[in-house]
Motif scaffolding. Structure first.
Motif, short mmCIF file in Angstrom:
data_model
loop_
_atom_site.label_atom_id
_atom_site.label_comp_id
_atom_site.label_asym_id
_atom_site.label_seq_id
_atom_site.Cartn_x
_atom_site.Cartn_y
_atom_site.Cartn_z
N LEU A 125 -3.34 -14.53 12.02
CA LEU A 125 -3.04 -14.22 13.38
C LEU A 125 -1.48 -14.63 13.78
CD1 LEU A 125 -6.19 -15.13 15.14
CD2 LEU A 125 -5.43 -12.98 14.91
N GLY A 126 -0.94 -15.26 12.78
CA GLY A 126 0.43 -15.78 12.83
C GLY A 126 0.56 -17.18 13.46
N ILE A 127 -0.57 -17.77 13.68
CA ILE A 127 -0.50 -19.27 14.11
C ILE A 127 -0.11 -20.12 13.11
CG2 ILE A 127 -1.84 -21.21 15.14
CD1 ILE A 127 -3.62 -18.83 16.30
N LYS A 128 0.78 -20.85 13.40
CA LYS A 128 1.63 -21.70 12.41
C LYS A 128 1.21 -23.28 12.52
CE LYS A 128 5.56 -18.71 11.97
NZ LYS A 128 5.31 -17.71 13.01
N TYR A 129 0.55 -23.54 13.58
CA TYR A 129 0.19 -25.06 13.98
C TYR A 129 -0.86 -25.61 12.67
CZ TYR A 129 1.55 -24.35 18.70
OH TYR A 129 2.28 -24.19 19.82
N GLU A 130 -0.42 -26.68 12.04
CA GLU A 130 -1.30 -27.49 10.97
C GLU A 130 -2.36 -28.42 11.48
OE1 GLU A 130 1.32 -29.64 8.67
OE2 GLU A 130 2.83 -27.70 8.05
N THR A 131 -2.24 -28.69 12.77
CA THR A 131 -3.48 -29.53 13.26
C THR A 131 -4.59 -28.70 13.95
OG1 THR A 131 -2.25 -29.99 15.24
CG2 THR A 131 -1.97 -31.61 13.52
N GLY A 132 -5.94 -29.25 13.29
CA GLY A 132 -6.99 -28.65 14.10
C GLY A 132 -8.21 -29.29 13.83
N LEU A 133 -9.39 -28.53 13.38
CA LEU A 133 -10.65 -29.13 13.38
C LEU A 133 -10.59 -30.38 12.61
CD1 LEU A 133 -13.57 -28.74 13.84
CD2 LEU A 133 -13.78 -27.48 11.65
N LEU A 134 -10.33 -30.59 11.38
CA LEU A 134 -10.28 -31.78 10.53
C LEU A 134 -9.63 -32.99 11.17
CD1 LEU A 134 -10.19 -30.44 7.04
CD2 LEU A 134 -12.05 -30.95 8.21
#
Length: 288
Positions: A125-134
């Protein structure tokens, strides 16, 4: 600030394919032309072939959420999209399903990149953010509201997988994850949460995620996935779940007027009592 606060904020003057952090969260404008080139569903598809296919696929899932389907299960709004092996189209299917359900007038969708070892949903989807669920689960202080990415499809949110972690399976099996799933399932009545999961036969994380779901959609590549792999994958799922089979990469033969033009089939079932609708069980998978 919780997630409710970020729903009312609309970024302005933003370029396509741009990730923008704000005080209220993160925002990404989808590059629709690129999505179309990848064959993905876009909000302007309307009566296209792929839009029609996913209208058919999503309807029984939504009926189950509304407790109008053949069976009633807990957490029916938590839907895992998986496959037996790699290369069957599970991420493609998860993204399309999320966008299709986000087009409903009375639904909001959270697409979670749950394939934490090899995440690809957010990237596509082109999303570059590295932070997330984990990062939410590892005790580093990341919150759901900060990790969520809003998109310019008003009813669609995305939660990236987060930074790679050597104990990803344990994080997904933790009490904090259980609490997070309960929040996802109950906090918003109109919320549908779709997890792009690792393949069932290749990663331990998929079994952990499956236990928390109400519905599981298993993608099967036509004329590619061996039947024994499908059976093995299904045997690893708890039989108190609603399990659907999504036949991907299907190409109808000449003269098959009922299947002409449609590249997907959807089989609906509950536990061991799977009843296929619209999909010939002999075509679900063929051994090489």
């Amino acid at each position: 600030m919780d997630e409710a606060a970020i729903d009312s904020v609309s970024p302005s003057s933003m370029d396509a394919d741009l990730d923008i952090p704000t005080a209220e969260g993160r925002f990404h404008r989808l590059a629709l032309d690129q999505l179309r080139l990848m064959g993905l569903l876009t909000p302007d598809a309307k009566r296209s072939q792929i839009a029609e296919e996913y209208r058919l696929i999503k309807r029984p899932l939504i009926m189950n959420i509304d407790k109008k389907g053949a069976d009633i299960v807990d957490n029916a709004n938590l839907i895992m999209v998986t496959s037996a092996l790699t290369g069957e189209g599970k991420t493609f299917s998860a993204i399309n399903l999320a966008i299709s359900i986000a087009m409903e007038r009375d639904r909001t969708v959270l697409l979670v990149d749950g394939d934490v070892a090899k995440p690809s949903a957010a990237k596509r989807l082109g999303i570059k953010y590295e932070t997330g669920l984990l990062d939410i689960l590892d005790g580093s202080g990341m919150t759901v509201s900060k990790a969520l990415v809003r998109t310019d499809i008003p009813n669609l949110r995305v939660l990236p997988a987060g930074k790679c972690h050597e104990r990803a399976t344990e994080l997904l099996a933790s009490e904090q994850m259980a609490k997070l799933m309960e929040q996802f399932s109950t906090r918003y009545k109109d919320r549908v949460v779709i997890f792009d999961s690792p393949p069932l036969l290749l990663a331990s994380e998929s079994a952990v995620l499956a236990e928390m779901m109400g519905q599981i959609l298993m993608v099967v590549a036509a004329d590619q996935t061996p039947r024994y792999a499908v059976n093995d994958a299904l045997s690893r799922l708890n039989q108190d779940k609603i399990i659907g089979l999504l036949l991907n990469k299907y190409r109808p033969t000449f003269g098959n007027k009922f299947g002409a033009g449609y590249g997907y089939g959807y089989g609906y079932g509950y536990g061991n009592h799977a009843a296929e609708t619209g999909v010939d069980s002999d075509s679900i998978a063929k051994s090489p």
